[in-house]
Design a protein around this motif. Structure first.
Motif, PDB file in Angstrom:
ATOM      1  N   ALA A   1      71.655  47.009  20.252  1.00 64.19           N
ATOM      2  CA  ALA A   1      71.556  48.442  19.966  1.00 64.19           C
ATOM      3  C   ALA A   1      71.644  48.727  18.467  1.00 64.19           C
ATOM      4  O   ALA A   1      72.593  48.307  17.793  1.00 64.19           O
ATOM      5  N   GLY A   2      70.624  49.393  17.940  1.00 65.29           N
ATOM      6  CA  GLY A   2      70.606  49.815  16.544  1.00 65.29           C
ATOM      7  C   GLY A   2      70.354  48.723  15.539  1.00 65.29           C
ATOM      8  O   GLY A   2      70.455  48.951  14.332  1.00 65.29           O
ATOM      9  N   ARG A   3      69.985  47.523  15.988  1.00 64.58           N
ATOM     10  CA  ARG A   3      69.865  46.392  15.076  1.00 64.58           C
ATOM     11  C   ARG A   3      68.409  46.044  14.773  1.00 64.58           C
ATOM     12  O   ARG A   3      67.503  46.324  15.553  1.00 64.58           O
TER      13      ARG A   3
ATOM     14  N   LEU B   1      63.273  47.003  22.289  1.00 61.04           N
ATOM     15  CA  LEU B   1      63.272  48.414  21.892  1.00 61.04           C
ATOM     16  C   LEU B   1      63.827  49.297  23.008  1.00 61.04           C
ATOM     17  O   LEU B   1      64.560  50.261  22.745  1.00 61.04           O
ATOM     18  N   LYS B   2      63.493  48.977  24.255  1.00 62.98           N
ATOM     19  CA  LYS B   2      64.047  49.731  25.383  1.00 62.98           C
ATOM     20  C   LYS B   2      65.564  49.574  25.448  1.00 62.98           C
ATOM     21  O   LYS B   2      66.276  50.483  25.881  1.00 62.98           O
ATOM     22  N   ALA B   3      66.046  48.410  25.007  1.00 57.39           N
ATOM     23  CA  ALA B   3      67.495  48.153  25.012  1.00 57.39           C
ATOM     24  C   ALA B   3      68.196  48.804  23.822  1.00 57.39           C
ATOM     25  O   ALA B   3      69.426  48.729  23.722  1.00 57.39           O
ATOM     26  N   GLY B   4      67.422  49.413  22.912  1.00 61.20           N
ATOM     27  CA  GLY B   4      68.029  50.146  21.802  1.00 61.20           C
ATOM     28  C   GLY B   4      67.876  49.525  20.439  1.00 61.20           C
ATOM     29  O   GLY B   4      68.461  50.018  19.465  1.00 61.20           O
ATOM     30  N   ALA B   5      67.118  48.432  20.321  1.00 62.26           N
ATOM     31  CA  ALA B   5      66.917  47.822  19.002  1.00 62.26           C
ATOM     32  C   ALA B   5      66.206  48.807  18.071  1.00 62.26           C
ATOM     33  O   ALA B   5      65.355  49.585  18.493  1.00 62.26           O
ATOM     34  N   ARG B   6      66.553  48.751  16.809  1.00 60.95           N
ATOM     35  CA  ARG B   6      65.952  49.646  15.810  1.00 60.95           C
ATOM     36  C   ARG B   6      64.592  49.146  15.351  1.00 60.95           C
ATOM     37  O   ARG B   6      63.676  49.936  15.127  1.00 60.95           O
ATOM     38  N   ARG B   7      64.443  47.842  15.207  1.00 59.74           N
ATOM     39  CA  ARG B   7      63.199  47.257  14.722  1.00 59.74           C
ATOM     40  C   ARG B   7      63.121  45.809  15.184  1.00 59.74           C
ATOM     41  O   ARG B   7      64.131  45.113  15.259  1.00 59.74           O
ATOM     42  N   VAL B   8      61.903  45.365  15.500  1.00 63.99           N
ATOM     43  CA  VAL B   8      61.685  43.977  15.906  1.00 63.99           C
ATOM     44  C   VAL B   8      60.528  43.401  15.095  1.00 63.99           C
ATOM     45  O   VAL B   8      59.427  43.953  15.089  1.00 63.99           O
ATOM     46  N   ASP B   9      60.767  42.317  14.387  1.00 63.75           N
ATOM     47  CA  ASP B   9      59.724  41.577  13.688  1.00 63.75           C
ATOM     48  C   ASP B   9      59.474  40.257  14.407  1.00 63.75           C
ATOM     49  O   ASP B   9      60.231  39.871  15.307  1.00 63.75           O
ATOM     50  N   VAL B  10      58.435  39.555  14.003  1.00 63.82           N
ATOM     51  CA  VAL B  10      58.097  38.264  14.594  1.00 63.82           C
ATOM     52  C   VAL B  10      57.900  37.258  13.472  1.00 63.82           C
ATOM     53  O   VAL B  10      57.123  37.495  12.542  1.00 63.82           O
ATOM     54  N   TYR B  11      58.603  36.122  13.561  1.00 70.81           N
ATOM     55  CA  TYR B  11      58.438  35.026  12.610  1.00 70.81           C
ATOM     56  C   TYR B  11      57.879  33.823  13.371  1.00 70.81           C
ATOM     57  O   TYR B  11      58.454  33.398  14.380  1.00 70.81           O
ATOM     58  N   CYS B  12      56.783  33.282  12.897  1.00 75.16           N
ATOM     59  CA  CYS B  12      56.207  32.105  13.537  1.00 75.16           C
ATOM     60  C   CYS B  12      55.576  31.212  12.487  1.00 75.16           C
ATOM     61  O   CYS B  12      55.375  31.626  11.335  1.00 75.16           O
ATOM     62  N   LEU B  13      55.268  29.989  12.877  1.00 74.74           N
ATOM     63  CA  LEU B  13      54.682  29.042  11.938  1.00 74.74           C
ATOM     64  C   LEU B  13      53.227  29.366  11.664  1.00 74.74           C
ATOM     65  O   LEU B  13      52.774  29.284  10.510  1.00 74.74           O
ATOM     66  N   ALA B  14      52.480  29.717  12.696  1.00 74.24           N
ATOM     67  CA  ALA B  14      51.037  29.880  12.535  1.00 74.24           C
ATOM     68  C   ALA B  14      50.500  30.979  13.418  1.00 74.24           C
ATOM     69  O   ALA B  14      51.071  31.290  14.472  1.00 74.24           O
ATOM     70  N   ARG B  15      49.370  31.530  12.984  1.00 73.05           N
ATOM     71  CA  ARG B  15      48.669  32.596  13.721  1.00 73.05           C
ATOM     72  C   ARG B  15      47.262  32.103  14.031  1.00 73.05           C
ATOM     73  O   ARG B  15      46.560  31.604  13.142  1.00 73.05           O
ATOM     74  N   THR B  16      46.850  32.246  15.283  1.00 71.98           N
ATOM     75  CA  THR B  16      45.495  31.836  15.644  1.00 71.98           C
ATOM     76  C   THR B  16      44.503  32.941  15.299  1.00 71.98           C
ATOM     77  O   THR B  16      44.863  34.115  15.267  1.00 71.98           O
TER      78      THR B  16
END
Length: 245
Positions: A199-201, A224-239
């Motif tokens: 929540a709020g993180r 986000l439904k659980a209350g997160a403020r922002r979500v980013d994605v970190y990965c090695l590669a993008r197709t």
């Protein structure tokens, strides 16, 4: 159940001052086992969508899909497109237990993220690896996303939580499915185990490769439904987009 590999012996002496490059076997002359020439020739992802990191012909653009419908996650950070030799290194790490290659890729990703944070990218307070289905985890014996997230957390001094996200449905593997089937495959496949912890993180999902983004979308929506403020994605590669070069 803790299924990360238990290392009975040292698989690679990471603090060795006389590294050889893991790609060409020449002296690396660097704190990590990759030489300057091989690092420069990695498929660096320069021109990409500012939201989902889809490879594009120009920098600073937003792809058509993100323009039509903004994804639940805020931003994807991936240093490379899924091309040689990164694709081979990920495969050897993911399916053939060649963990030093994964450790090297995680270190390079950590360096990339540290650079992006210095440029002004907001830093999350928690790293969450993409969870695996229980059956697949038992078969493979480890979750490569969990290993990447732990290494990144140590390098960047960000807490990693492997248990906050769980896969509640043992769905078929995403590999080989088209975008529509992937989305249908992931409906109600994930759950958040502790709503108060998110929540709020500002959170960041960690995975090896982003393909259609269906998994990241499903997980980010749950967070986000659980209350997160922002979500980013970190990965090695993008197709790239299917059918493109």
């Amino acid at each position: 159940m803790h299924c990360q590999p238990k290392l009975k012996q040292m698989v690679y002496k990471w603090l060795n001052n006389n590294h050889n490059c893991l790609l060409c076997d020449e002296p690396a002359h660097a704190p990590i086992p990759i030489c300057v020439a091989c690092e420069a020739e990695l498929p660096w992802l320069d021109e990409r969508c500012r939201v989902c990191a889809l490879p594009l012909p120009m920098t600073g653009l937003v792809c058509g899909q993100c323009n039509r419908r903004r994804p639940a996650f805020q931003q994807v950070e991936a240093p490379w497109h899924y091309g040689f030799p990164v694709d081979a290194l990920i495969t050897r790490f993911k399916y053939h237990r060649q963990w030093p290659l994964g450790r090297l890729l995680a270190e390079l990703l950590g360096n990339w993220l540290a650079y992006r944070f210095a440029e002004g990218l907001a830093q999350p307070t928690l790293l969450l690896p993409v969870p695996m289905a229980t059956r697949r985890l038992r078969q493979r014996g480890y979750n490569q996303a969990g290993m990447l997230a732990k290494w990144l957390g140590t390098q960047l001094d960000i807490t990693c939580d492997e248990h906050l996200l769980v896969r509640t449905l043992d769905t078929p593997a995403q590999q080989g499915l088209n975008a529509r089937t992937r989305k249908r495959n992931l409906r109600q496949a994930f759950a958040v185990t502790d709503v108060k912890a998110v929540a709020g993180r500002h959170l960041a999902l960690v995975d090896d490769v982003l393909t259609t983004g269906a998994t990241a979308q499903a997980l980010a929506s749950q967070l986000l439904k659980a209350g997160a403020r922002r979500v980013d994605v970190y990965c090695l590669a993008r197709t790239p987009k299917p059918g493109s070069a």
